[in-house]
Design a protein around this motif. Structure first.
Motif, PDB file in Angstrom:
ATOM      1  N   PHE A 190       1.546  -1.011  -3.886  1.00  0.00           N
ATOM      2  CA  PHE A 190       1.869   0.049  -4.790  1.00  0.00           C
ATOM      3  C   PHE A 190       1.075   1.456  -4.754  1.00  0.00           C
ATOM      4  O   PHE A 190       1.517   2.034  -5.473  1.00  0.00           O
ATOM      5  N   GLY A 191       0.184   1.600  -3.837  1.00  0.00           N
ATOM      6  CA  GLY A 191       0.252   2.756  -3.379  1.00  0.00           C
ATOM      7  C   GLY A 191      -0.924   3.533  -3.916  1.00  0.00           C
ATOM      8  O   GLY A 191      -0.928   4.399  -3.484  1.00  0.00           O
ATOM      9  N   ASP A 192      -1.810   2.569  -4.752  1.00  0.00           N
ATOM     10  CA  ASP A 192      -3.168   2.633  -5.270  1.00  0.00           C
ATOM     11  C   ASP A 192      -4.519   3.465  -4.745  1.00  0.00           C
ATOM     12  O   ASP A 192      -4.506   1.898  -3.910  1.00  0.00           O
ATOM     13  N   ASN A 193      -4.939   4.363  -4.328  1.00  0.00           N
ATOM     14  CA  ASN A 193      -5.895   4.870  -3.160  1.00  0.00           C
ATOM     15  C   ASN A 193      -7.193   3.935  -3.503  1.00  0.00           C
ATOM     16  O   ASN A 193      -8.263   3.396  -3.393  1.00  0.00           O
ATOM     17  N   LYS A 194      -7.693   3.639  -5.604  1.00  0.00           N
ATOM     18  CA  LYS A 194      -8.566   3.125  -5.870  1.00  0.00           C
ATOM     19  C   LYS A 194      -8.751   2.198  -5.110  1.00  0.00           C
ATOM     20  O   LYS A 194      -9.883   1.285  -4.837  1.00  0.00           O
ATOM     21  N   HIS A 195      -7.425   1.362  -5.152  1.00  0.00           N
ATOM     22  CA  HIS A 195      -7.497  -0.258  -5.157  1.00  0.00           C
ATOM     23  C   HIS A 195      -7.589  -0.233  -3.532  1.00  0.00           C
ATOM     24  O   HIS A 195      -8.684  -1.183  -2.786  1.00  0.00           O
ATOM     25  N   VAL A 196      -7.309   0.446  -2.392  1.00  0.00           N
ATOM     26  CA  VAL A 196      -8.347   0.764  -0.914  1.00  0.00           C
ATOM     27  C   VAL A 196      -9.292   1.038  -0.734  1.00  0.00           C
ATOM     28  O   VAL A 196      -9.222  -0.397   0.280  1.00  0.00           O
ATOM     29  N   GLU A 197      -9.288   1.980  -1.456  1.00  0.00           N
ATOM     30  CA  GLU A 197     -11.066   2.139  -1.763  1.00  0.00           C
ATOM     31  C   GLU A 197     -11.729   1.038  -2.220  1.00  0.00           C
ATOM     32  O   GLU A 197     -13.442   0.875  -1.289  1.00  0.00           O
ATOM     33  N   THR A 198     -11.543   0.901  -2.858  1.00  0.00           N
ATOM     34  CA  THR A 198     -11.760  -1.013  -3.313  1.00  0.00           C
ATOM     35  C   THR A 198     -12.183  -1.905  -2.633  1.00  0.00           C
ATOM     36  O   THR A 198     -13.401  -2.375  -2.328  1.00  0.00           O
ATOM     37  N   LEU A 199     -10.992  -2.203  -1.583  1.00  0.00           N
ATOM     38  CA  LEU A 199     -11.420  -3.152  -1.348  1.00  0.00           C
ATOM     39  C   LEU A 199     -11.622  -2.845   0.443  1.00  0.00           C
ATOM     40  O   LEU A 199     -12.311  -3.906   0.605  1.00  0.00           O
ATOM     41  N   VAL A 259      -4.340   1.357   6.378  1.00  0.00           N
ATOM     42  CA  VAL A 259      -4.699   2.545   7.279  1.00  0.00           C
ATOM     43  C   VAL A 259      -3.824   3.729   7.263  1.00  0.00           C
ATOM     44  O   VAL A 259      -4.133   4.407   7.787  1.00  0.00           O
ATOM     45  N   SER A 260      -2.870   3.494   6.899  1.00  0.00           N
ATOM     46  CA  SER A 260      -1.116   4.641   6.576  1.00  0.00           C
ATOM     47  C   SER A 260      -1.720   5.279   5.072  1.00  0.00           C
ATOM     48  O   SER A 260      -0.896   6.219   4.200  1.00  0.00           O
ATOM     49  N   SER A 261      -3.297   5.235   3.959  1.00  0.00           N
ATOM     50  CA  SER A 261      -3.310   5.433   3.200  1.00  0.00           C
ATOM     51  C   SER A 261      -4.233   6.534   2.961  1.00  0.00           C
ATOM     52  O   SER A 261      -4.368   7.015   4.078  1.00  0.00           O
ATOM     53  N   SER A 262      -3.622   7.404   2.028  1.00  0.00           N
ATOM     54  CA  SER A 262      -4.010   8.747   2.148  1.00  0.00           C
ATOM     55  C   SER A 262      -4.919   8.824   1.202  1.00  0.00           C
ATOM     56  O   SER A 262      -5.692   9.876   1.102  1.00  0.00           O
ATOM     57  N   GLU A 322      -9.502   7.079   7.885  1.00  0.00           N
ATOM     58  CA  GLU A 322     -10.180   7.537   9.287  1.00  0.00           C
ATOM     59  C   GLU A 322     -10.961   6.573   9.684  1.00  0.00           C
ATOM     60  O   GLU A 322     -11.372   6.286  10.524  1.00  0.00           O
ATOM     61  N   LYS A 323     -11.922   6.669   8.354  1.00  0.00           N
ATOM     62  CA  LYS A 323     -12.900   5.151   8.114  1.00  0.00           C
ATOM     63  C   LYS A 323     -12.589   3.875   8.922  1.00  0.00           C
ATOM     64  O   LYS A 323     -13.041   3.286   9.884  1.00  0.00           O
ATOM     65  N   MET A 324     -11.605   3.642   8.020  1.00  0.00           N
ATOM     66  CA  MET A 324     -10.732   2.218   8.330  1.00  0.00           C
ATOM     67  C   MET A 324     -10.490   2.058   9.335  1.00  0.00           C
ATOM     68  O   MET A 324     -10.392   0.976  10.229  1.00  0.00           O
TER      69      MET A 324
END
Length: 433
Positions: A234-243, A277-280, A285-287
């Motif tokens: 779903f592209g939620d950056n919060k989930h990406v950051e948390t994971l 790696v493709s998230s905004s 970049e760190k990932m």
């Protein structure tokens, strides 16, 4: 009146008995014996499964009389069902099996009552009570597709995701059984709905899923990685950051990709890596750097050698993303497989893989040092890149890839005089490990 007849075998395995099915026992849609006859508001009776599929396909008319149906209630025709069952019994000696009495579909009210109990047991951290309720929900859903649809449409995903978060917050190891059952039910109900995102994307829920990936058996790993893939889609950056902040998640994903313990886990892991790696998100970049340091570039090239279409597309997309960083390009320059493989995949797998391969080569030439740029251009020419790029322009591509392919052709042109194309078979190229 009869619709037709069927031949049945006797005990001597000879076709000598004809069984005629009464026309009013057959469904007007499927023309088969009705197992669960229901009558519409138009007065026409159909088999429930057939008429539900008719409406699910977007039709809004009665198939027989073509009249618009304004009331989609389906009234069970018990009298006709009993007649059909009696007929089956009478023809048992001819191989006709009695149709079972259909189960009564669950109602939205019953689903609501069930979910109230699930929420109450989650608030009270009653894992045994919640476990029984979730198991009951799964049993009802497995009985018929209509039950599953009713359960999902009446808020089960949100309630179960909330319960998962509650038990994960309390104790993962202490609530393993109920957490596994809830995650299994959620997998059964995918795709996720919006109300389930917040709970399933919480730190506690994500930590629990990663814990399953580390400590549970293959089936639980598959459920967990599928849930992560579904959530991140779903592209939620919060989930990406948390994971990304959960300890060991990068190493775990690399391990799944390298070991290939199951196709399901490999594909889902690739999707999760791609979403990361493709998230905004600020940590994107760190990932990328974390995955590059763990050897992902080399792993991706090994997968590209021989993989089916969907996996090849995911692999080339991740590789293209990693090539956006200097560290990723450095690893790509140092691997003998990089250029031959990328050229090989152009116009060989799919349009997506072609676009990603062209983009990778362009980035390696555009943003590298002069010595690296020349090395890539020369090697690409030797394995047939010039001809393939011309074909890409001829068969058609998007504007961005068209620009990159054109620029690559211009960069390669000065080197063409002194070089000739060699066999582009990369199987004998030394692999990097």
């Amino acid at each position: 009146m009869v619709l037709g007849w069927r031949r049945r075998k006797n005990n001597n395995n000879k076709l000598n008995v004809e069984v005629v099915i009464p026309k009013h026992f057959t469904c007007p849609i499927s023309l088969d014996l009705m197992k669960d006859p229901v009558t519409l508001s138009t007065g026409i009776t159909y088999d429930r499964e057939s008429v539900e599929k008719w409406f699910d396909d977007g039709n809004c008319t009665c198939p027989v009389i073509n009249q618009i149906v304004r009331n989609f209630d389906m009234i069970p025709n018990h009298s006709l069902r009993v007649m059909i069952q009696d007929w089956c019994v009478e023809n048992k000696q001819h191989g006709i099996e009695r149709i079972p009495t259909p189960r009564i579909p669950i109602s939205p009210f019953e689903v609501a009552e069930l979910l109230i109990q699930v929420k109450a047991s989650a608030r009270g951290l009653d894992q045994h009570g919640c476990l029984e309720l979730v198991q009951k929900m799964k049993r009802l859903g497995c009985e018929m597709e209509r039950n599953k649809k009713c359960i999902v449409e009446n808020g089960a995903l949100g309630a179960l995701a909330s319960a998962f978060d509650a038990f994960a917050n309390d104790s993962i190891e202490g609530n393993v059984s109920v957490l596994e059952e809830i995650l299994s039910a959620l997998n059964w109900m995918f795709p996720l709905q919006f109300e389930a995102h917040k709970s399933l994307g919480s730190k506690a829920s994500l930590t629990c899923m990663v814990w399953f990936l580390k400590h549970q058996d293959l089936s639980k790993k598959e459920m967990s990685i599928a849930a992560l893939k579904e959530l991140l889609s779903f592209g939620d950056n919060k989930h990406v950051e948390t994971l990304s902040e959960i300890e060991g998640v990068y190493e775990l994903l690399i391990e799944f990709i390298n070991k290939g313990i199951s196709p399901t886990i490999t594909k889902a892991s690739m999707s999760v890596v791609w979403y990361l790696v493709s998230s905004s998100s600020p940590s994107s970049e760190k990932m990328k750097l974390a995955f590059i340091e763990l050897g992902l570039v080399s792993s991706l090239l090994d997968i590209l050698i021989d993989s089916e279409k969907s996996l090849c597309e995911k692999t080339s997309a991740i590789f293209d993303s990693l090539c956006s960083t200097p560290q990723g390009r450095e690893k790509a320059y140092g691997n003998d497989l990089t250029v031959p493989l990328l050229v090989k995949k152009i116009l060989r797998v799919s349009a997506i893989t072609t676009d990603n391969s062209v983009s990778c080569i362009w980035k390696m030439c555009k943003f590298g040092e002069k010595v690296d740029e020349r090395k890539v251009l020369v090697e690409a020419l030797q394995v047939g890149a010039f001809q393939k790029l011309l074909l890409v322009l001829q068969v058609g591509c998007g504007d961005e890839i068209k620009e990159k392919a054109t620029e690559l052709l211009k960069l390669m042109n000065p080197y063409r005089v002194d070089l000739e194309c060699i066999d582009s078979d990369y199987k004998n190229v030394k692999r990097s490990f």
